[in-house]
Design a protein around this motif. Structure first.
Motif, mmCIF file in Angstrom:
data_model
loop_
_atom_site.group_PDB
_atom_site.id
_atom_site.type_symbol
_atom_site.label_atom_id
_atom_site.label_comp_id
_atom_site.label_asym_id
_atom_site.label_seq_id
_atom_site.Cartn_x
_atom_site.Cartn_y
_atom_site.Cartn_z
ATOM 1 N N ASP A 51 0.818 -1.206 0.000
ATOM 2 C CA ASP A 51 0.000 0.000 0.000
ATOM 3 C C ASP A 51 0.857 1.262 0.000
ATOM 4 N N ASP A 52 2.060 1.168 0.531
ATOM 5 C CA ASP A 52 2.962 2.318 0.624
ATOM 6 C C ASP A 52 3.947 2.388 -0.554
ATOM 7 N N TYR B 182 -3.013 -15.480 2.462
ATOM 8 C CA TYR B 182 -2.178 -15.429 1.263
ATOM 9 C C TYR B 182 -2.981 -15.005 0.040
ATOM 10 N N SER B 183 -4.232 -15.409 -0.012
ATOM 11 C CA SER B 183 -5.058 -15.051 -1.167
ATOM 12 C C SER B 183 -5.333 -13.553 -1.226
ATOM 13 N N LYS B 184 -5.220 -12.858 -0.105
ATOM 14 C CA LYS B 184 -5.461 -11.414 -0.076
ATOM 15 C C LYS B 184 -4.333 -10.618 -0.719
ATOM 16 N N THR C 232 -2.322 -6.181 -4.013
ATOM 17 C CA THR C 232 -1.342 -5.703 -4.993
ATOM 18 C C THR C 232 -2.034 -4.961 -6.138
ATOM 19 N N TYR C 233 -3.146 -5.479 -6.599
ATOM 20 C CA TYR C 233 -3.842 -4.854 -7.732
ATOM 21 C C TYR C 233 -4.531 -3.554 -7.318
ATOM 22 N N GLU C 234 -4.942 -3.438 -6.058
ATOM 23 C CA GLU C 234 -5.704 -2.273 -5.622
ATOM 24 C C GLU C 234 -4.853 -1.049 -5.331
ATOM 25 N N LEU D 60 5.225 -6.337 -10.261
ATOM 26 C CA LEU D 60 4.198 -6.784 -9.321
ATOM 27 C C LEU D 60 3.439 -8.014 -9.820
ATOM 28 N N VAL D 61 3.606 -8.322 -11.112
ATOM 29 C CA VAL D 61 2.881 -9.452 -11.684
ATOM 30 C C VAL D 61 3.260 -10.754 -10.994
#
Length: 407
Positions: free
Chosen positions: A230-231, A339-341, A346-348, A362-363
């Motif tokens: 997020d940062d 882990y699924s989060k 990452t996409y948000e 990030l992919v």
């Protein structure tokens, strides 16, 4: 080192686990930090005492159950406690054999507490769920276990005639060597069985505590990873924020590097935890499936006999073992869910504001989130809430089969 409170945090995290492992002599072999000569000597003495108590109960009772007892109903009634004894003896040996692997996981937890920043320390403290799970596990197990080993023998006396009553031991098989119903042999055996109960309950609670602490710690590290993600773009939590394009790009690269290192560290820790716990989880699942089935059968049997005390004790034990297997399945589900989060987190973020092709880096993080590490039983059964429901269904199926055989 960034966390000046790391000693307190480590003590707070591992305290209950240390309390479980120290009385059975396994804390120092697992912890690995060079203990004093007195601590080594005490640990060896405790290991000898615990293993002797386990064998003292397992060998005569197991031989009696398998070869000497001919009544099928009594044999089934003994399978539960003898199986519990066998399982804990195997787990105790496993603790000793894999002490170094458990120690590496504990040192990994300690290192994470040392290097955590002040901003992220609160996140890790919120994820110290292992203490609460260990406390609940201990309350349920000790309530049911001590009731079975203390109240049941005292309430299960067989009256032969008006002047003679046989006092029954929790585990049979000692009549080959002495009369276990006469004093003071009965009192000595009663105390030894209580000691065995304490050792067995410590082993069971310790295995649950280690699993809960390791998995919840990994979940805390995942929360920190999502905070770092997020940062990534703005770098508001970084001390070296700057508006110069060149330096900003360099800082983004550093933050990406920190994210990648942290992600790899979590994956390696999760793999180590799964490797060291898979055999214990398999043993627990097999044991609890059969034990829950047997406890359901014991409750039905005692209901026919109208023994209210036995029904209550078996029901408490049934709740205890069901809750224990629920803990293992819950933490396995929790690990996969956390882990699924990572992929969604990452996409948000505002990845479209990253300069150049840095967003492509990030992919791999998103791709790895689609294949989360799992807590498995023997590497072929994933621990999840679906597994928990399957265990309960299997126990009912085995119960019906058992009732068909015995009736």
């Amino acid at each position: 080192m960034y966390n000046i409170h790391y000693k307190h945090d480590i003590r707070y995290t591992m305290q209950l686990c240390r309390w479980m492992l120290k009385p059975i002599g396994m804390w120092h072999p697992i912890y690995g930090h060079s203990p004093s000569q007195n601590e080594k000597f005490i640990s060896i003495i405790l290991i000898v005492i615990c293993f002797s108590a386990l064998c003292f109960v397992l060998i005569p009772a197991g031989f009696y159950t398998l070869f000497r007892e001919k009544d099928i109903s009594i044999k089934i009634k003994l399978f539960g406690p003898v199986g519990f004894c066998l399982t804990n003896t195997i787990k105790y040996c496993y603790f000793g054999a894999r002490a170094a692997a458990f120690g590496r996981c504990i040192r990994h937890v300690e290192d994470d507490w040392r290097i955590v920043h002040h901003q992220t320390r609160e996140i890790m403290l919120k994820q110290v769920l292992g203490r609460r799970l260990t406390t609940l596990c201990a309350i349920f197990l000790y309530t049911g276990g001590l009731s079975y080993y203390i109240i049941m023998p005292l309430s299960s006396r067989q009256e032969i005639n008006e002047n003679y009553t046989i006092r029954i031991n929790t585990y049979p098989g000692y009549d080959m060597f002495f009369d276990p119903t006469a004093s003071p042999a009965y009192e000595i055996m009663f105390c030894i069985h209580i000691l065995f109960a304490m050792i067995s309950l410590q082993i069971t609670t310790a295995s649950c505590s280690l699993a809960a602490i390791f998995v919840t710690h990994a979940c805390g590290q995942i929360d920190i990873l999502m905070l770092l993600l997020d940062d990534l773009v703005e770098g508001k939590r970084s001390k070296n924020t700057t508006k110069t394009p060149g330096k900003r790009s360099k800082n983004v690269k550093k933050r990406l590097s920190a994210i990648a290192k942290h992600h790899v560290r979590i994956l390696r820790f999760s793999a180590s935890v799964e490797e060291v716990l898979r055999e214990i989880c398999l043993l627990e699942l097999l044991t609890y499936t059969l034990t829950i089935c047997l406890l359901e059968y014991y409750c039905l049997t005692e209901w026919k006999n109208s023994d209210a005390i036995a029904i209550l004790i078996y029901f408490i034990l049934l709740i205890s073992f069901t809750f224990n297997v629920l803990i293992f399945c819950y933490i396995g589900e929790l690990l996969v869910e956390q882990y699924s989060k990572i992929g969604a987190a990452t996409y948000e973020i505002d990845w479209y504001n990253l300069s150049g092709n840095k967003a492509l880096e990030l992919v791999l993080v998103i791709a790895m989130s689609h294949h989360p590490p799992k807590l498995t039983a023997g590497k072929f059964i994933d621990l999840s809430m679906n597994t928990f429901s399957a265990i309960l269904k299997s126990s009912v199926v085995y119960l019906n089969l058992l009732r068909t055989v015995t009736e």
